[in-house]
Design an enzyme around this catalytic site. Structure first.
Site, PDB file in Angstrom:
ATOM      1  N   ARG A   1       0.771  -1.147  -0.011  1.00  0.00           N
ATOM      2  CA  ARG A   1       0.185  -0.026  -0.042  1.00  0.00           C
ATOM      3  C   ARG A   1       0.949   1.212   0.200  1.00  0.00           C
ATOM      4  NH1 ARG A   1      -4.951  -1.889   4.142  1.00  0.00           N
ATOM      5  NH2 ARG A   1      -6.506  -2.489   2.117  1.00  0.00           N
TER       6      ARG A   1
ATOM      7  N   LYS B   1     -17.736 -16.324   4.106  1.00  0.00           N
ATOM      8  CA  LYS B   1     -19.083 -16.181   4.110  1.00  0.00           C
ATOM      9  C   LYS B   1     -19.796 -15.687   2.882  1.00  0.00           C
ATOM     10  CE  LYS B   1     -19.000 -14.506   8.678  1.00  0.00           C
ATOM     11  NZ  LYS B   1     -18.619 -13.382   9.381  1.00  0.00           N
TER      12      LYS B   1
ATOM     13  N   GLY C   1      -8.018  -7.129  -0.033  1.00  0.00           N
ATOM     14  CA  GLY C   1      -8.267  -8.072   1.094  1.00  0.00           C
ATOM     15  C   GLY C   1      -7.236  -9.083   0.987  1.00  0.00           C
TER      16      GLY C   1
ATOM     17  N   GLY D   1     -12.897  -4.111   0.908  1.00  0.00           N
ATOM     18  CA  GLY D   1     -14.119  -3.484   1.441  1.00  0.00           C
ATOM     19  C   GLY D   1     -14.522  -2.672   0.132  1.00  0.00           C
TER      20      GLY D   1
HETATM   21  P1  AMP Z   1     -13.169 -13.260   3.106  1.00  0.00           P
HETATM   22  O1  AMP Z   1     -12.786 -12.359   3.903  1.00  0.00           O
HETATM   23  O2  AMP Z   1     -14.693 -13.653   3.249  1.00  0.00           O
HETATM   24  O3  AMP Z   1     -12.779 -13.224   1.840  1.00  0.00           O
HETATM   25  O4  AMP Z   1     -12.642 -14.551   3.864  1.00  0.00           O
HETATM   26  C1  AMP Z   1     -11.248 -15.114   3.726  1.00  0.00           C
HETATM   27  C2  AMP Z   1     -10.914 -16.038   4.695  1.00  0.00           C
HETATM   28  O5  AMP Z   1     -11.561 -17.255   4.197  1.00  0.00           O
HETATM   29  C3  AMP Z   1      -9.728 -16.400   4.950  1.00  0.00           C
HETATM   30  O6  AMP Z   1      -9.128 -16.193   5.791  1.00  0.00           O
HETATM   31  C4  AMP Z   1      -9.514 -17.934   4.359  1.00  0.00           C
HETATM   32  O7  AMP Z   1      -8.708 -18.601   4.971  1.00  0.00           O
HETATM   33  C5  AMP Z   1     -10.998 -18.311   4.626  1.00  0.00           C
HETATM   34  N1  AMP Z   1     -11.503 -19.415   3.954  1.00  0.00           N
HETATM   35  C6  AMP Z   1     -11.412 -19.774   2.888  1.00  0.00           C
HETATM   36  N2  AMP Z   1     -11.866 -21.085   2.599  1.00  0.00           N
HETATM   37  C7  AMP Z   1     -12.064 -21.756   3.632  1.00  0.00           C
HETATM   38  C8  AMP Z   1     -12.465 -22.776   3.901  1.00  0.00           C
HETATM   39  N3  AMP Z   1     -12.905 -23.876   3.210  1.00  0.00           N
HETATM   40  N4  AMP Z   1     -13.079 -23.025   5.304  1.00  0.00           N
HETATM   41  C9  AMP Z   1     -12.645 -22.044   6.374  1.00  0.00           C
HETATM   42  N5  AMP Z   1     -12.116 -20.929   5.912  1.00  0.00           N
HETATM   43  C10 AMP Z   1     -11.728 -20.632   4.772  1.00  0.00           C
END
Ligand code: AMP
Length: 390
Positions: A34, A200, A348, A371
């Site tokens: 950054r 999520k 992110g 975000g």
């Molecule tokens: P996000 O912020 O929603 O993009 O989520 C990113 C996070 O999701 C990272 O910390 C990843 O390790 C986690 N992640 C990705 N795949 C999986 C999975 N199959 N099970 C648990 N966590 C996951």
């Protein structure tokens, strides 16, 4: 939107809101991307004889002890190395010391003031966009340039508040983010695929809803894939499940069956550091956790991506912080890096994966804002950009 190019900066006090919110551990910078990305605008202002006042937040300041671990002092040292010139660091966010330092600036000099979020104690003046704080910061300069894309989805005193009181514009980083992300929104060269992963479904619903009619494929991996598989009736064991989003997944699968591409197989384990196996969707046991996409899925994703011209990717395809669950993410990064497609990586965790796994310069664009890039692609207006004169 007005840009830094549209101003005469000569001898002017130019406040540049940058995004120096870099990952730190034990006062060491883990990734300076950054800072590097902000250099274009800063160097331009130096070359045009501006007196440069930089402001940024770093981390969250919730209690007094957070100030110790979130000072921008360390960042000022790295910035000075990158600019190959002195950076005057002022360890306050308001007061005589800051005002004197600003008034003593000579053309071409660079000053960085302390973390704007130090103003979040005892009350959230920065994060709450306190009117008088924005006005005070504006009183320090002649021109305000917003180059902090990563916070454009927030309404803070150091972006929205200050803009009201000064002639303002955007910097080169924000300009490049907007050009790249808007090209995805407005005119993606087809076929266009969205790759979504991460934890999520809930966080990605807005993007899915806004882009599903524009894209040809949505490839879904990561933890969020298991809510889709659960909606289809598969036993997903102890994999991540976003219960509130099951109905959304079902609806999407009904309406856009052909477009939504789910994993065929997964790398599973009974616990994070346990033995790993690759299983098809219908082979999960009740205590299996799906932690990465499997090889069949990787092949299928590559075959589909091969047909596309434009790709936007947000969210790792597995639990990529642990090496043995990062294969899916790495394989798809490697595959895309060897093509001429327009590939835009959301910020992110996905940006960190691309950079940390060695693909920093392999794609059309890696966004600096997780975000902010998602909200833009959801079709939302970003408050800090709305505050800039058109
Ligand atoms: P996000 O912020 O929603 O993009 O989520 C990113 C996070 O999701 C990272 O910390 C990843 O390790 C986690 N992640 C990705 N795949 C999986 C999975 N199959 N099970 C648990 N966590 C996951």
């Amino acid at each position: 939107m007005r840009s830094v190019r549209d101003f005469n900066l000569n001898n002017k006090k130019v406040i540049i809101r940058v995004d120096f919110n870099v990952p730190m551990k034990d006062n060491k910078i883990l990734d300076d991307n950054r800072i590097v990305m902000s250099l274009n605008t800063i160097n331009y202002a130096i070359a045009h004889n501006a007196k440069i006042i930089l402001m940024s937040h770093l981390g969250r300041i919730q209690e007094e002890k957070d100030k110790k671990t979130n000072s921008l002092k360390t960042v000022s040292i790295r910035l000075s190395e990158l600019l190959k010139k002195d950076v005057i660091f002022v360890d306050e966010t308001r007061g005589k010391k800051l005002e004197n330092a600003v008034n003593n600036l000579k053309p071409g000099e660079v000053l960085l003031m302390e973390n704007t979020r130090f103003e979040d104690l005892p009350e959230k003046l920065e994060s709450g966009n306190d009117e008088s704080l924005g006005k005070y910061w504006a009183s320090l300069g002649d021109i305000f340039i917003n180059d902090a894309f990563g916070t454009c989805h927030r309404s803070h005193a150091s972006n929205v508040g200050i803009s009201k009181y000064l002639p303002n514009g955007i910097g080169f980083l924000v300009e490049s983010e907007l050009n790249n992300l808007n090209s995805i929104l407005n005119s993606p060269k087809k076929p266009f695929a969205l790759i979504l992963g991460g934890a999520k479904v809930k966080d990605k619903i807005g993007v899915i809803e806004n882009l599903i009619s524009k894209c040809d494929y949505i490839l879904i991996g990561g933890g969020m894939a298991y809510t889709f598989l659960n909606a289809l009736g598969y036993n997903i064991g102890k994999s991540l499940l976003d219960e509130d989003s099951i109905d959304f997944c079902l609806n999407m699968l009904k309406q856009y069956k052909e477009r939504i591409i789910l994993p065929i197989d997964s790398v599973v384990s009974k616990e994070l550091d346990g033995e790993v196996k690759t299983k098809l969707n219908d082979e999960f046991e009740s205590d299996d956790i799906g932690l990465d996409i499997g090889l069949k899925t990787i092949e299928n994703f590559k075959n589909i991506l091969d047909k596309t011209n434009t790709v936007f990717w947000n969210g790792p395809l597995g639990y990529s912080e642990i090496d043995k669950y990062s294969t899916g993410t790495k394989e798809i990064l490697e595959f895309l890096s060897n093509t001429n497609k327009t590939v835009i990586i959301g910020g992110g965790d996905t940006a960190s994966c691309a950079i940390n796994f060695g693909y920093k310069n392999s794609f059309t664009h890696i966004s600096t804002g997780g975000g902010a890039s998602l909200e833009l692609l959801e079709g939302k207006k970003l408050p800090a950009l709305e505050a800039i004169d058109k």
